[in-house]
Design a protein around this motif. Sequence first.
Motif, PDB file in Angstrom:
ATOM      1  N   MET A  53     -14.798  20.625  13.439  1.00 53.02           N
ATOM      2  CA  MET A  53     -14.433  21.232  14.638  1.00 53.02           C
ATOM      3  C   MET A  53     -13.773  22.649  14.331  1.00 53.02           C
ATOM      4  O   MET A  53     -12.894  22.548  13.627  1.00 53.02           O
ATOM      5  CB  MET A  53     -13.243  20.323  15.564  1.00 53.02           C
ATOM      6  CG  MET A  53     -12.472  20.728  16.495  1.00 53.02           C
ATOM      7  SD  MET A  53     -11.409  19.846  17.228  1.00 53.02           S
ATOM      8  CE  MET A  53     -12.282  18.755  18.193  1.00 53.02           C
ATOM      9  N   LEU A  55     -11.928  25.903  15.477  1.00 54.50           N
ATOM     10  CA  LEU A  55     -11.253  26.622  16.300  1.00 54.50           C
ATOM     11  C   LEU A  55     -11.335  28.223  16.084  1.00 54.50           C
ATOM     12  O   LEU A  55     -10.809  28.428  14.867  1.00 54.50           O
ATOM     13  CB  LEU A  55      -9.721  26.363  16.414  1.00 54.50           C
ATOM     14  CG  LEU A  55      -9.515  24.553  16.681  1.00 54.50           C
ATOM     15  CD1 LEU A  55      -8.094  24.317  16.963  1.00 54.50           C
ATOM     16  CD2 LEU A  55     -10.279  24.039  17.703  1.00 54.50           C
ATOM     17  N   THR A 133      -7.660  22.774  21.457  1.00 60.06           N
ATOM     18  CA  THR A 133      -9.243  23.133  21.417  1.00 60.06           C
ATOM     19  C   THR A 133      -9.622  23.728  22.979  1.00 60.06           C
ATOM     20  O   THR A 133      -8.520  23.996  23.667  1.00 60.06           O
ATOM     21  CB  THR A 133     -10.235  22.098  21.644  1.00 60.06           C
ATOM     22  OG1 THR A 133     -10.163  21.243  22.641  1.00 60.06           O
ATOM     23  CG2 THR A 133     -10.066  21.148  20.257  1.00 60.06           C
ATOM     24  N   ASP A 134     -10.628  24.152  23.318  1.00 56.04           N
ATOM     25  CA  ASP A 134     -11.045  24.843  24.690  1.00 56.04           C
ATOM     26  C   ASP A 134     -11.532  23.634  25.620  1.00 56.04           C
ATOM     27  O   ASP A 134     -11.946  24.060  26.595  1.00 56.04           O
ATOM     28  CB  ASP A 134     -12.197  26.128  24.337  1.00 56.04           C
ATOM     29  CG  ASP A 134     -11.608  27.083  23.327  1.00 56.04           C
ATOM     30  OD1 ASP A 134     -10.884  27.925  24.477  1.00 56.04           O
ATOM     31  OD2 ASP A 134     -11.713  27.302  22.167  1.00 56.04           O
ATOM     32  N   THR A 228     -20.763  24.892  21.434  1.00 59.94           N
ATOM     33  CA  THR A 228     -19.874  25.637  21.291  1.00 59.94           C
ATOM     34  C   THR A 228     -19.134  25.630  22.663  1.00 59.94           C
ATOM     35  O   THR A 228     -19.993  26.027  23.794  1.00 59.94           O
ATOM     36  CB  THR A 228     -20.007  27.062  20.860  1.00 59.94           C
ATOM     37  OG1 THR A 228     -20.425  26.957  19.408  1.00 59.94           O
ATOM     38  CG2 THR A 228     -19.017  27.853  20.867  1.00 59.94           C
ATOM     39  N   HIS A 236     -11.348  32.806  22.954  1.00 59.63           N
ATOM     40  CA  HIS A 236     -11.302  31.669  22.053  1.00 59.63           C
ATOM     41  C   HIS A 236     -12.239  30.428  22.252  1.00 59.63           C
ATOM     42  O   HIS A 236     -12.744  30.466  23.538  1.00 59.63           O
ATOM     43  CB  HIS A 236      -9.887  30.954  22.185  1.00 59.63           C
ATOM     44  CG  HIS A 236      -9.382  29.935  21.111  1.00 59.63           C
ATOM     45  ND1 HIS A 236      -9.900  28.627  21.029  1.00 59.63           N
ATOM     46  CD2 HIS A 236      -8.611  29.889  20.108  1.00 59.63           C
ATOM     47  CE1 HIS A 236      -9.696  28.009  19.932  1.00 59.63           C
ATOM     48  NE2 HIS A 236      -8.824  28.941  19.502  1.00 59.63           N
ATOM     49  N   THR A 238     -14.247  26.773  20.560  1.00 61.92           N
ATOM     50  CA  THR A 238     -14.341  25.504  19.986  1.00 61.92           C
ATOM     51  C   THR A 238     -15.783  25.387  19.579  1.00 61.92           C
ATOM     52  O   THR A 238     -16.421  25.038  20.488  1.00 61.92           O
ATOM     53  CB  THR A 238     -13.465  24.510  20.795  1.00 61.92           C
ATOM     54  OG1 THR A 238     -12.217  24.933  20.872  1.00 61.92           O
ATOM     55  CG2 THR A 238     -13.552  23.326  19.755  1.00 61.92           C
TER      56      THR A 238
END
Length: 271
Positions: A53, A55, A133-134, A228, A236, A238
């Motif tokens: 993962m 970021l 995260t997003d 993604t 931003h 993730t």
Amino acid sequence: MKTFVKSNYLKALLLIVIITAVSFSAAAVDGREVMERVQDRESGDTQHVLAGMDLIDSDGNVRSRVIEVWSQDNQSDLRETLMVFHEPASVKDTRFLQKENEEADDDQWIYLPDLGRVRRISGGQGSDSFMGTDFTYDDLKSREIDNFEYELLREEEFNGYQTYVVEAIPKSPEDEQYAKTISWITKEHFIPVKLEMYDKDSEELSKVMTVDSEIKKVDGIWTAFSTTMENLASGHSTRLYIQQRDGNYLLEYNKKIDDRRFTQQYLETGR
């Protein structure tokens, strides 16, 4: 089992692994039928995956994490998912449990080592970021397919795949995080390879999730190895991707998982 696929990349964050059953004729389909085919695809009774993962901030700086995910359909054919964070040390042993319910929202709990206790995620926290995260907590939840109206907008090529482009609008907007979502679904696999999420208040495009890997078969099941999620306002993103252990990608389907793993006791103790 209720599954409106927003990221079934997470059906193993599961928003990472995306799976399909068989393709069907490209003739005369509507938006609802496309999404039913996405929902009904074969995903295995259980899944186990080791995932990276990343970021990624707006300047391209990357903070990497490693998580392990177990998921299964229980005896009531409802999905249970456990996530365990392994790296880095700042999030090590953080554990997240989600359980699907028949006629209600999924139950979610998180164990944070610094607090030393299990905390239930309330409905009011649904729009909060999941572990920086997003993805929000609501993004991880399953959705009833009947709670949305669908329209097949068009058919077009995306990243080399012939796709159906389907718009989904919630019948009860007050219960949902987004005003609408638009999905690009492959005609060959019925896998979402792109998903646009529109802000509930402004109705402008808010987040975009894309599959950025080849779709390959693992144990006879079509699988995407990387996806993604990008937040357009913050820049931003993730990235989730399957990782290797001992030189091999760790992704297993239909292997027995101990039911005790999906309990609050395991969430708190790790055993």
